[in-house]
Design a protein around this motif. Structure first.
Motif, short mmCIF file in Angstrom:
data_model
loop_
_atom_site.label_atom_id
_atom_site.label_comp_id
_atom_site.label_asym_id
_atom_site.label_seq_id
_atom_site.Cartn_x
_atom_site.Cartn_y
_atom_site.Cartn_z
N VAL A 45 0.83 -1.21 0.00
CA VAL A 45 0.00 0.00 0.00
C VAL A 45 0.86 1.26 0.00
O VAL A 45 1.82 1.38 0.77
CB VAL A 45 -0.92 0.02 1.24
N VAL A 46 0.50 2.19 -0.87
CA VAL A 46 1.05 3.54 -0.84
C VAL A 46 -0.13 4.50 -0.64
O VAL A 46 -1.10 4.46 -1.39
CB VAL A 46 1.82 3.89 -2.12
N ALA A 47 -0.04 5.35 0.37
CA ALA A 47 -1.09 6.32 0.67
C ALA A 47 -0.60 7.71 0.34
O ALA A 47 0.48 8.12 0.77
CB ALA A 47 -1.48 6.23 2.15
N SER A 48 -1.40 8.43 -0.43
CA SER A 48 -1.03 9.78 -0.87
C SER A 48 -1.56 10.81 0.11
O SER A 48 -2.72 11.21 0.07
CB SER A 48 -1.59 10.05 -2.27
N GLY A 49 -0.70 11.25 1.03
CA GLY A 49 -1.08 12.26 2.00
C GLY A 49 -1.50 11.68 3.33
O GLY A 49 -1.93 10.53 3.44
N ASP A 50 -1.40 12.49 4.38
CA ASP A 50 -1.76 12.07 5.74
C ASP A 50 -3.21 11.63 5.84
O ASP A 50 -3.55 10.71 6.59
CB ASP A 50 -1.52 13.21 6.73
N LEU A 89 7.84 8.66 1.61
CA LEU A 89 8.45 8.56 0.29
C LEU A 89 9.01 9.88 -0.22
O LEU A 89 9.86 9.89 -1.12
CB LEU A 89 7.42 8.02 -0.71
N LEU A 90 8.53 10.99 0.33
CA LEU A 90 8.99 12.32 -0.07
C LEU A 90 9.10 13.21 1.16
O LEU A 90 8.61 12.86 2.23
CB LEU A 90 8.02 12.94 -1.08
N GLU A 91 9.74 14.34 0.99
CA GLU A 91 9.85 15.29 2.08
C GLU A 91 8.45 15.78 2.48
O GLU A 91 7.58 15.94 1.62
CB GLU A 91 10.71 16.48 1.67
N MET A 99 6.57 12.23 -7.42
CA MET A 99 7.30 11.01 -7.71
C MET A 99 7.11 10.63 -9.17
O MET A 99 6.06 10.87 -9.76
CB MET A 99 6.81 9.85 -6.83
N SER A 100 8.11 10.00 -9.74
CA SER A 100 7.97 9.49 -11.10
C SER A 100 7.25 8.15 -11.05
O SER A 100 7.16 7.50 -10.00
CB SER A 100 9.34 9.30 -11.74
N LYS A 101 6.73 7.73 -12.18
CA LYS A 101 6.07 6.43 -12.26
C LYS A 101 7.05 5.32 -11.94
O LYS A 101 6.69 4.32 -11.28
CB LYS A 101 5.47 6.24 -13.64
N GLU A 102 8.28 5.47 -12.39
CA GLU A 102 9.30 4.45 -12.12
C GLU A 102 9.58 4.34 -10.62
O GLU A 102 9.72 3.23 -10.09
CB GLU A 102 10.60 4.80 -12.86
N LEU A 104 7.49 5.05 -8.18
CA LEU A 104 6.34 4.43 -7.52
C LEU A 104 6.39 2.91 -7.69
O LEU A 104 6.17 2.17 -6.73
CB LEU A 104 5.03 4.97 -8.10
N VAL A 105 6.68 2.44 -8.89
CA VAL A 105 6.76 1.00 -9.14
C VAL A 105 7.85 0.36 -8.28
O VAL A 105 7.67 -0.74 -7.74
CB VAL A 105 7.03 0.72 -10.64
N GLU A 106 8.96 1.06 -8.10
CA GLU A 106 10.07 0.52 -7.31
C GLU A 106 9.72 0.30 -5.85
O GLU A 106 10.36 -0.50 -5.16
CB GLU A 106 11.28 1.46 -7.42
N THR A 107 8.68 0.99 -5.34
CA THR A 107 8.28 0.79 -3.94
C THR A 107 7.63 -0.58 -3.73
O THR A 107 7.51 -1.04 -2.59
CB THR A 107 7.28 1.87 -3.49
N GLY A 108 7.20 -1.22 -4.82
CA GLY A 108 6.45 -2.46 -4.70
C GLY A 108 4.97 -2.22 -4.51
O GLY A 108 4.23 -3.13 -4.09
#
Length: 315
Positions: A45-50, A89-91, A99-102, A104-108
């Motif tokens: 899971v990647v969550a965009s924002g708090d 993932l970012l500051e 983030m680039s698409k590449e 994001l994919v690298e995070t799994g």
């Protein structure tokens, strides 16, 4: 209306009960709904924002997360140790679209949760997500006409996908209990004559403000009503002249990352707002932007706002 159906993990787990969801992504510019059937639990899971991350922290799903971004709208819910354990993932202050698409994919990542704009073609669109095995999730609570029922639906849906239905049900009930306590404390008379509220999110040339949807719902439960409740949208950009004309009893500043003092100073010096009765009487309050948009802290946001609007009732 078009539908794009994606089924993840063809084999699936024998003990995993499939879950099908349909996302309304028309607001993002995709012009279609997207349907998913989950046959196994996502574990990237990647969550965009708090706002989005707090759903997973609240449900105890940090082990399923591979990262999140704080974005610019920071959460004020502090009791989640996972907030410091899950990789950012970012500051702080930067959104996932940086983030680039590449990357994001690298995070799994195999489950991406964010606002519908995140899934527009210029960001992480459906074609990209499908090609990389990433399921998209745009919360029901983020729609223009959302209510707490939509927030409960998000908890129930995430609970089903990640098999924490009991925890999700407990969280929903706790929210309902908090709202009921506030309603009982305020009483019917308050709701019959609510305090008028101007929500100041941002903007100097024109104000970006809350109208209906989840922020409007929270304000109403707290015994107030947005001065722009007649606008058929969650958020809008009316004119300063309209703010002056409606002369709110209270101004509610959206707190992003501790910027309340700066916004307050602007309101006290702006030619349009400096003479408003709310400014003259010092009735300028604040609320966590993340919670006001719909998240784990939204029910508590009602209590906090009600205590600001009606302090004498909570002594």
């Amino acid at each position: 209306m078009q539908f794009c159906t994606t089924v993840f993990a063809e084999e699936g787990s024998s003990d995993y009960e499939p879950v099908t969801i349909t996302l309304n992504l028309e607001r993002s510019g995709l012009g279609e709904n997207v349907e998913y059937t989950f046959t196994e639990m996502p574990d990237g899971v990647v969550a965009s924002g708090d706002q989005m991350a707090d759903f997973f922290f609240d449900l105890g799903l940090e082990k399923q997360m591979v990262g999140y971004t704080k974005g610019s709208c920071w959460s004020r819910v502090s009791e989640y140790p996972a907030r410091d354990e899950v990789p950012q993932l970012l500051e702080p202050g930067m959104g996932l679209t940086n983030m680039s698409k590449e990357e994001l994919v690298e995070t799994g990542c195999d489950f991406l949760m964010g606002w519908d704009s995140l899934f527009s073609d210029k960001n992480f669109g459906s074609e990209f997500c499908n090609e990389n095995g990433i399921s998209m999730y745009f919360p029901y609570v983020c729609s223009d006409h959302a209510t707490f029922e939509d927030l409960y639906k998000d908890y129930e849906t995430l609970g089903a996908i990640f098999k924490v239905e009991d925890i999700a049900a407990e969280k929903v009930q706790a929210m309902k209990d908090t709202i009921e306590e506030v309603k009982n404390t305020l009483g019917d008379e308050v709701y019959e004559s609510p305090i008028s509220v101007f929500v100041y999110d941002s903007g100097e040339d024109a104000p970006f403000t809350a109208c209906q949807g989840m922020p409007g719902e929270i304000i109403k439960y707290a015994g107030g009503i947005s001065i722009f409740d007649d606008i058929e949208a969650g958020w809008a950009t009316p004119s300063w002249e309209e703010v002056v004309e409606r002369d709110p009893d209270v101004i509610l500043i959206m707190d992003y990352d501790g910027d309340v003092e700066e916004k307050t100073e602007f309101l006290k010096t702006c030619e349009f707002t400096k003479d408003l009765k709310a400014v003259q009487e010092g009735r300028i309050y604040s609320a966590c932007c993340s919670d006001m948009q719909g998240s784990a802290g939204s029910a508590n946001a009602i209590r906090i706002l009600a205590e600001q609007l009606y302090p004498e009732m909570f002594q």
